[in-house]
Design an enzyme around this catalytic site. Structure first.
Site, PDB file in Angstrom:
ATOM      1  N   GLY A  84       0.808  -1.215   0.000  1.00 45.25           N
ATOM      2  CA  GLY A  84       0.000   0.000   0.000  1.00 45.25           C
ATOM      3  C   GLY A  84       0.839   1.263   0.000  1.00 45.25           C
ATOM      4  O   GLY A  84       2.059   1.239   0.143  1.00 45.25           O
ATOM      5  N   GLY A  86       2.521   3.884   1.511  1.00 46.95           N
ATOM      6  CA  GLY A  86       3.018   4.178   2.851  1.00 46.95           C
ATOM      7  C   GLY A  86       3.494   5.602   3.033  1.00 46.95           C
ATOM      8  O   GLY A  86       3.688   6.052   4.165  1.00 46.95           O
ATOM      9  N   ARG A  87       3.689   6.317   1.912  1.00 45.36           N
ATOM     10  CA  ARG A  87       4.127   7.720   2.004  1.00 45.36           C
ATOM     11  C   ARG A  87       3.532   8.552   0.873  1.00 45.36           C
ATOM     12  O   ARG A  87       4.121   9.530   0.431  1.00 45.36           O
ATOM     13  CB  ARG A  87       5.654   7.794   2.006  1.00 45.36           C
ATOM     14  CG  ARG A  87       6.308   7.312   0.741  1.00 45.36           C
ATOM     15  CD  ARG A  87       7.807   7.442   0.800  1.00 45.36           C
ATOM     16  NE  ARG A  87       8.427   6.253   1.349  1.00 45.36           N
ATOM     17  CZ  ARG A  87       9.678   6.197   1.775  1.00 45.36           C
ATOM     18  NH1 ARG A  87      10.431   7.266   1.720  1.00 45.36           N
ATOM     19  NH2 ARG A  87      10.184   5.087   2.261  1.00 45.36           N
ATOM     20  N   LYS A 107       3.736  12.433  -3.046  1.00 45.30           N
ATOM     21  CA  LYS A 107       4.646  11.443  -2.446  1.00 45.30           C
ATOM     22  C   LYS A 107       5.526  12.159  -1.432  1.00 45.30           C
ATOM     23  O   LYS A 107       6.023  13.253  -1.693  1.00 45.30           O
ATOM     24  CB  LYS A 107       5.518  10.784  -3.515  1.00 45.30           C
ATOM     25  CG  LYS A 107       4.735   9.944  -4.508  1.00 45.30           C
ATOM     26  CD  LYS A 107       5.646   9.290  -5.533  1.00 45.30           C
ATOM     27  CE  LYS A 107       6.494   8.200  -4.921  1.00 45.30           C
ATOM     28  NZ  LYS A 107       7.350   7.539  -5.927  1.00 45.30           N
ATOM     29  N   ASP A 119       8.260   6.966   8.307  1.00 45.99           N
ATOM     30  CA  ASP A 119       7.852   8.342   8.613  1.00 45.99           C
ATOM     31  C   ASP A 119       6.979   8.958   7.526  1.00 45.99           C
ATOM     32  O   ASP A 119       6.459  10.066   7.687  1.00 45.99           O
ATOM     33  CB  ASP A 119       9.080   9.219   8.870  1.00 45.99           C
ATOM     34  CG  ASP A 119      10.014   9.345   7.666  1.00 45.99           C
ATOM     35  OD1 ASP A 119       9.653   8.876   6.564  1.00 45.99           O
ATOM     36  OD2 ASP A 119      11.111   9.912   7.835  1.00 45.99           O
ATOM     37  N   GLY A 120       6.813   8.260   6.406  1.00 42.18           N
ATOM     38  CA  GLY A 120       5.955   8.779   5.346  1.00 42.18           C
ATOM     39  C   GLY A 120       6.533   9.952   4.585  1.00 42.18           C
ATOM     40  O   GLY A 120       5.834  10.596   3.803  1.00 42.18           O
ATOM     41  N   ARG A 170       3.075  13.750  -8.369  1.00 43.83           N
ATOM     42  CA  ARG A 170       3.187  12.872  -9.534  1.00 43.83           C
ATOM     43  C   ARG A 170       1.834  12.744 -10.218  1.00 43.83           C
ATOM     44  O   ARG A 170       0.807  12.621  -9.556  1.00 43.83           O
ATOM     45  CB  ARG A 170       3.684  11.487  -9.105  1.00 43.83           C
ATOM     46  CG  ARG A 170       3.793  10.505 -10.267  1.00 43.83           C
ATOM     47  CD  ARG A 170       4.565   9.264  -9.888  1.00 43.83           C
ATOM     48  NE  ARG A 170       3.810   8.367  -9.042  1.00 43.83           N
ATOM     49  CZ  ARG A 170       4.309   7.239  -8.536  1.00 43.83           C
ATOM     50  NH1 ARG A 170       5.577   6.920  -8.767  1.00 43.83           N
ATOM     51  NH2 ARG A 170       3.573   6.450  -7.777  1.00 43.83           N
ATOM     52  N   ASP A 246       4.472  -4.491  -7.485  1.00 46.85           N
ATOM     53  CA  ASP A 246       3.792  -3.283  -7.007  1.00 46.85           C
ATOM     54  C   ASP A 246       4.282  -2.035  -7.729  1.00 46.85           C
ATOM     55  O   ASP A 246       3.700  -0.958  -7.568  1.00 46.85           O
ATOM     56  CB  ASP A 246       3.958  -3.124  -5.489  1.00 46.85           C
ATOM     57  CG  ASP A 246       5.412  -3.135  -5.058  1.00 46.85           C
ATOM     58  OD1 ASP A 246       6.057  -4.181  -5.221  1.00 46.85           O
ATOM     59  OD2 ASP A 246       5.909  -2.112  -4.555  1.00 46.85           O
ATOM     60  N   ASP A 256       7.575   4.886 -10.273  1.00 49.38           N
ATOM     61  CA  ASP A 256       8.473   4.577  -9.154  1.00 49.38           C
ATOM     62  C   ASP A 256       9.936   4.552  -9.593  1.00 49.38           C
ATOM     63  O   ASP A 256      10.517   3.504  -9.834  1.00 49.38           O
ATOM     64  CB  ASP A 256       8.061   3.266  -8.484  1.00 49.38           C
ATOM     65  CG  ASP A 256       6.692   3.387  -7.828  1.00 49.38           C
ATOM     66  OD1 ASP A 256       6.467   4.393  -7.143  1.00 49.38           O
ATOM     67  OD2 ASP A 256       5.847   2.499  -8.011  1.00 49.38           O
TER      68      ASP A 256
END
Length: 482
Positions: A84, A86-87, A107, A119-120, A170, A246, A256
Site C-alpha cells: 500500500g 506508505g508515504r 509522495k 515516517d511517510g 506525480r 507493485d 516509481d
C-alpha cells in the site's frame, strides 16, 4: 483551479484507506513543471506561495478526497500480502485540456495506515531524481508518469544522514498495479477482484467492455503495453532497478523511479541498485522480469476466466508462452530502426546481435555509439572514427544500408528518431541532487532539464551533457528513496 473526481473511491473502502496529508512546517516551491501545469489547466496567476501550500498537502482543494491505495506485491520474487501507499496520498483525478484523465498523487506527504512504521516522508534528492528522470523519459518518448512539482517541507528527514525533506507531485494515467490485483487475489476476494478488473478495463481498455472473453483480452492488452514499455527502456538504456509487481503499472507507464539509472557502457548485466544484489533487475533481464510479472497478473485473473482453474490456465497460458517471441519481434524491429534499417530481413538479427557483442567486448558507451553511427552518415570524419572503433562491422553495416536502397538522409532521420543525442547521465543527476541538498538551489537541475527536454536536438549546451563520467559509472550505486 483543478476539478477533482474520485472514481477509485467508488470501488469501495476495501480498496483504500482514507488518509490526509500531514502538514509541513515551511513549504517552498522548488521545481514547477509549467508545460504540464498548462496541460492540466492550472491557472498561471497562482503564486509560488499558494502552489507550495497546495502541493505540499497543507491545503486541500475542493473536491479532493485523499486516499492511500491498498496493494500487495512480489518484491524481488517474494510475496508481501500488504504493502500500500506508505508515504503517498492520491488527491483525486483530473481531466486535462484534451479530456484525458490523470491521477494526482503526492509522495512524501506523511504516514498512512500502510506506512509500516515509516515516517511517510521523502528526502529532496529522490524527489529531484524523479522529477528530472520522468521529464527526461517523457521527452525521450517513453511512456511514463510525470512530476508537476517538488516542494521542500522545511523539515529534515532521517535516512543514511539528515537530509532536507520534500514532497513530489506525480501524475499518472492511473496508479493501478499488478500488486493491486494481487492484494485481492491473495485474499480470495473474487468479487472485489472482478470490480477492480472491470474498473481497469473501463479506464484503460474501454474497447474490451462487453466482450465474452474480455478478461483474456485484458491480459493480452496489458502484456502488449508492457512489451512496448520495456522495448522503449531498452532503446534508451533505462534501468528501472526495482521491477517489483507493485511497481508494474497496468497503464504501461514507467512509475516509481527510486533506484533507477541509465546505462553507460553496454553490458546487459548492468545493475546500479544497491539492493539488487543478485542482479534480478539487470538491464538485459528486464523483459524476462516483465514476463514473470505478467504471469503473476495472469494468476490473479484465473477465477475471472473460468471456475475450473485448470481450464483457466489453459486459456491464459498461450499468452504467457508467446511473450518471449512477441517481445523479441518488437525489440528487433526497434533495434533495426536504431541502425537505420527501414525493413528487416532475417539476417538483420545477426547484424544487431553482432553490434551489441562488440559494444560489450569493447566496453563502448551505448548512447554515444548510436549517436555517432547516426552522425556518421553525413560526416566523413565521424565515419572514419566509427570505422576505427568497430572495424569490419562498420563496413558491413554500411553495405546493408546501401543494399536497402533508401536515401541516406531518410535513414539518418529514422535513426535520429530512435537515437537521442543525450540521456540523463547518472553523474549529472547526482551533481544536481548534491547542489540542492547542500545549498537548496536548483541551478544545475534547471540547466539539466533544459537540455533533457530536447534530447534529439543539438542545442548549444548539448555537448556539455553527452559524455559519460571518466570512471564509466564503475562504482555508481542508487538507493530507494521516494
Amino acid at each position: 483551479m483543478m476539478n477533482f473526481s474520485n472514481s477509485y473511491r467508488q470501488l469501495g473502502s476495501d480498496f483504500y484507506e482514507e488518509s490526509l496529508p500531514t502538514p509541513v512546517l515551511a513549504p517552498r516551491l522548488l521545481l514547477w513543471n509549467a508545460p504540464l501545469a498548462e496541460q492540466l489547466m492550472i491557472p498561471e496567476e497562482l503564486g509560488q506561495a499558494a502552489l507550495a501550500q497546495i502541493f505540499s498537502g497543507n491545503q486541500l482543494l475542493p473536491g479532493s478526497e485523499p486516499i492511500a491505495m491498498a496493494y500487495a506485491g512480489h518484491q524481488f520474487g517474494s510475496f508481501v500480502p500488504q504493502l500500500g501507499d506508505g508515504r503517498a496520498h492520491l488527491l483525486g483525478e483530473v481531466f486535462d485540456k484534451s479530456g484525458q484523465r490523470w491521477d494526482i498523487q503526492l509522495k512524501g506527504s506523511g504516514p498512512t495506515q500502510f506506512s509500516r512504521g515509516g515516517d511517510g516522508r521523502c528526502a529532496v534528492g529522490p524527489a529531484l531524481r524523479e522529477f528530472i528522470m520522468s521529464e527526461a523519459m517523457y521527452a525521450l518518448g517513453v511512456p511514463t508518469s510525470r512530476c508537476l512539482a517538488v516542494v521542500t517541507s522545511g523539515e529534515d528527514v532521517y535516512r543514511r544522514s539528515i537530509l532536507p525533506g520534500a514532497i513530489v507531485t506525480r501524475i499518472a494515467s492511473s496508479h493501478l498495479r499488478v500488486g493491486t490485483f494481487e492484494f485481492f487475489a491473495a485474499r480470495g476476494e473474487h468479487e472485489a477482484l472482478k470490480r477492480l478488473c472491470d474498473y481497469t478495463i473501463d479506464r484503460h481498455f474501454p474497447e474490451l467492455q462487453g466482450a465474452t472473453d474480455q478478461y483474456i483480452r485484458f491480459l493480452d492488452r496489458v502484456i502488449g503495453r508492457q512489451i512496448q514499455l520495456i522495448t522503449e527502456w531498452m532503446r534508451v538504456g533505462f534501468i528501472h532497478g526495482v521491477m517489483n509487481t507493485d511497481n508494474t503499472s497496468l497503464a504501461g507507464e514507467t512509475i516509481d523511479y527510486g533506484p533507477c539509472a541509465m546505462l553507460g557502457a553496454y553490458d546487459p548485466h548492468t545493475v546500479y541498485s544497491s539492493i539488487d544484489i543478485k542482479k534480478r533487475y539487470a538491464f538485459g533481464n528486464q523483459s524476462a522480469i516483465s514476463q514473470w510479472n505478467m504471469t503473476r497478473l495472469a494468476e490473479c485473473l484465473l477465477p475471472l476466466i473460468n471456475a475450473d482453474r485448470n481450464r483457466a490456465i489453459d486459456q491464459l497460458n498461450p499468452l504467457l508462452i508467446a511473450y518471449t517471441d512477441r517481445f523479441n519481434r518488437v525489440y528487433i524491429k526497434m533495434m533495426g530502426k536504431k541502425l537505420g534499417l527501414t525493413s528487416l530481413q532475417a539476417k538483420d538479427e545477426k547484424l544487431i546481435i553482432s553490434l551489441l557483442d562488440q559494444l560489450k567486448i569493447g566496453k563502448m558507451d551505448y548512447t554515444l555509439t548510436f549517436d555517432l553511427l547516426t552522425k556518421s552518415l553525413s560526416s566523413e570524419p565521424i565515419a572514419s572514427q566509427m570505422r576505427g572503433q568497430l572495424g569490419n562491422y562498420f563496413d558491413l553495416w554500411q553495405r546493408r544500408l546501401k543494399e536497402q536502397g533508401t536515401d541516406l538522409q531518410e535513414v539518418q532521420t529514422l535513426m535520429r528518431q530512435q537515437n537521442p543525442l543525450l540521456i540523463p547521465r547518472n553523474h549529472h543527476i547526482e551533481a544536481a541532487i548534491a547542489e540542492c541538498e547542500q545549498t537548496g538551489r536548483v541551478n544545475l537541475a534547471e540547466k539539466l532539464l533544459h537540455v533533457l527536454r530536447a534530447p534529439y536536438e543539438e542545442l548549444t549546451e548539448t555537448h556539455l551533457y553527452q559524455d559519460p563520467p571518466s570512471d564509466g559509472d564503475k562504482n555508481y550505486q542508487t538507493f530507494c528513496g521516494t
